[in-house]
Design a protein around this motif. Structure first.
Motif, short mmCIF file in Angstrom:
data_model
loop_
_atom_site.label_atom_id
_atom_site.label_comp_id
_atom_site.label_asym_id
_atom_site.label_seq_id
_atom_site.Cartn_x
_atom_site.Cartn_y
_atom_site.Cartn_z
N PRO B 63 -10.92 7.24 4.51
CA PRO B 63 -9.84 8.16 4.64
C PRO B 63 -8.42 7.41 4.81
O PRO B 63 -8.48 6.55 5.42
N GLY B 64 -7.33 8.14 4.39
CA GLY B 64 -6.02 7.63 4.75
C GLY B 64 -5.15 8.25 4.10
O GLY B 64 -5.44 8.99 2.99
N THR B 65 -3.82 7.95 4.10
CA THR B 65 -3.02 8.70 3.53
C THR B 65 -1.96 7.73 2.90
O THR B 65 -1.89 6.73 2.98
N ILE B 66 -1.33 7.95 1.60
CA ILE B 66 -0.60 7.31 0.67
C ILE B 66 0.68 8.17 0.51
O ILE B 66 0.64 9.22 0.07
N GLU B 67 1.85 7.48 0.86
CA GLU B 67 3.17 8.24 0.39
C GLU B 67 3.86 7.52 -0.74
O GLU B 67 4.21 6.44 -0.72
N VAL B 68 4.15 8.05 -1.83
CA VAL B 68 4.96 7.59 -2.81
C VAL B 68 6.29 8.26 -2.94
O VAL B 68 6.21 9.59 -3.08
N ASP B 69 7.03 7.36 -2.90
CA ASP B 69 8.66 8.25 -3.39
C ASP B 69 9.32 7.49 -4.39
O ASP B 69 9.03 6.14 -4.44
N ALA B 70 10.24 8.15 -4.97
CA ALA B 70 10.91 7.32 -6.14
C ALA B 70 12.46 7.96 -6.03
O ALA B 70 12.69 8.68 -5.51
N GLN B 71 13.30 6.72 -6.31
CA GLN B 71 14.53 7.17 -6.29
C GLN B 71 15.18 6.53 -7.56
O GLN B 71 14.72 5.43 -8.10
N VAL B 72 16.03 7.35 -8.36
CA VAL B 72 16.41 6.74 -9.77
C VAL B 72 17.83 6.56 -9.55
O VAL B 72 18.60 7.60 -9.30
#
Lengths: 136, 168
Positions: B63-72
């Motif tokens: 188990p674990g979490t993954i955060e994906v964020d993006a900026q254009v």
């Protein structure tokens, strides 16, 4: 991802993949290859025409099925360096192809090219051409 | 099609079943910028490979979490992938030997290589509280009515046919 296996002849299996092939489902492709070989196929065509995405896990699936057609069990890096070393000590045989790739779309073709895998398998523009080549 | 520069983010559990959601998230962002099929597909694959790597090797299937964020910003998209897994710098992985015959190739090990070659820049840092932050950036090429005849960085054989659209 949908997997459909056809058997145009006793020793040939066509495994058609549709949808997205990634790290969550590539083992199902290996299982389909394993099942076809267990049922007597000696050569496998992977029809990639329906794939809209293929990650590097798809390369592992193709590679694994090729090893299985040579009677070898795929070994992953997690199985340890000795297992990898054992693979390396078996020289490549230059025999007839046992795995054929059919109809990769543009993005799938790029993955095959960039990984150097395109040069290791016959790639045919469509399923019929692959069947003709594999039946020759 | 002028894309907004608002950051967007997606947090997932470390589960391979969520990879499709990550790809859809990135695809939608790229589409909003008017990016062409090839640079969109390359970006989607780079992020998919890196997130998949965190799931399989970072969290080792646990188990674990993954955060994906993006900026254009303009034509460049910057994607950050954060996890709480043991420290791992993808830049430390040596490139695979693409000339090896099948029988001598290790299974796998191609994902990070592809992620690095498909992006313009890949950075890594260890987060202050533990975990990893991988930042990738890529300039997206705009869709054009006719395929541009400027220096295509791919081989001609890989040129895509007109009208091809990325699948869902």
């Amino acid at each position: 991802m949908e997997i459909t296996t056809d058997r145009p002849s006793a020793d040939l299996a066509v495994i058609a993949l549709a949808g997205e092939l990634d790290g969550s489902n590539f083992e199902r492709v290996i299982d389909a290859g394993r099942a076809a070989l267990a049922e007597g196929a000696t050569r496998v065509i992977l029809d990639l025409s329906g794939l809209t995405y293929m990650g590097s896990s798809g390369l592992v699936a193709i590679h694994s099925i090729a090893l299985l057609t040579h009677g070898r069990e795929p070994v992953s890096p997690e199985d340890g360096w000795q297992a990898i070393h054992d693979i390396g000590s078996e020289a490549a045989d230059g025999g007839d192809p046992t795995v054929y790739l059919a109809a990769p779309g543009p993005s799938v073709a790029r993955v095959l090219e960039r990984s150097g895998m395109a040069g290791l398998f016959p790639v045919h523009p469509d399923r019929d051409a692959a069947i003709a080549a594999a039946s020759a | 099609m002028g894309g907004h520069a608002d950051p967007a983010s997606l947090t997932i559990e470390a589960d391979g079943q969520r990879l499709a959601d990550v790809r859809a998230f990135i695809r939608a962002l790229a589409a909003a910028t008017g990016a062409d099929e090839e640079s969109t597909a390359d970006l989607v694959q780079a992020v998919d490979e890196l997130v998949c790597n965190v799931i399989e090797h970072g969290y080792r299937g646990g188990p674990g979490t993954i955060e994906v964020d993006a900026q254009v910003t303009g034509e460049t998209i910057v994607v950050r992938i954060r996890d709480r897994a043991p420290a791992f710098d993808p830049r430390s992985v040596p490139p695979p030997d693409l000339d090896l015959p099948l029988e001598r190739r290790p299974l796998g090990g191609m994902g990070i290589h592809l992620a690095r070659t498909l992006t313009d820049r890949l950075d890594h840092r260890i987060l202050p509280g533990g975990g990893n932050e991988v930042t990738l950036s890529k300039r997206l090429r705009p869709r054009t009515a006719r395929e541009s005849n400027d220096g295509d960085h791919d081989r001609p054989a890989e040129r895509r046919p007109r009208g091809h659209r990325p699948g869902r």
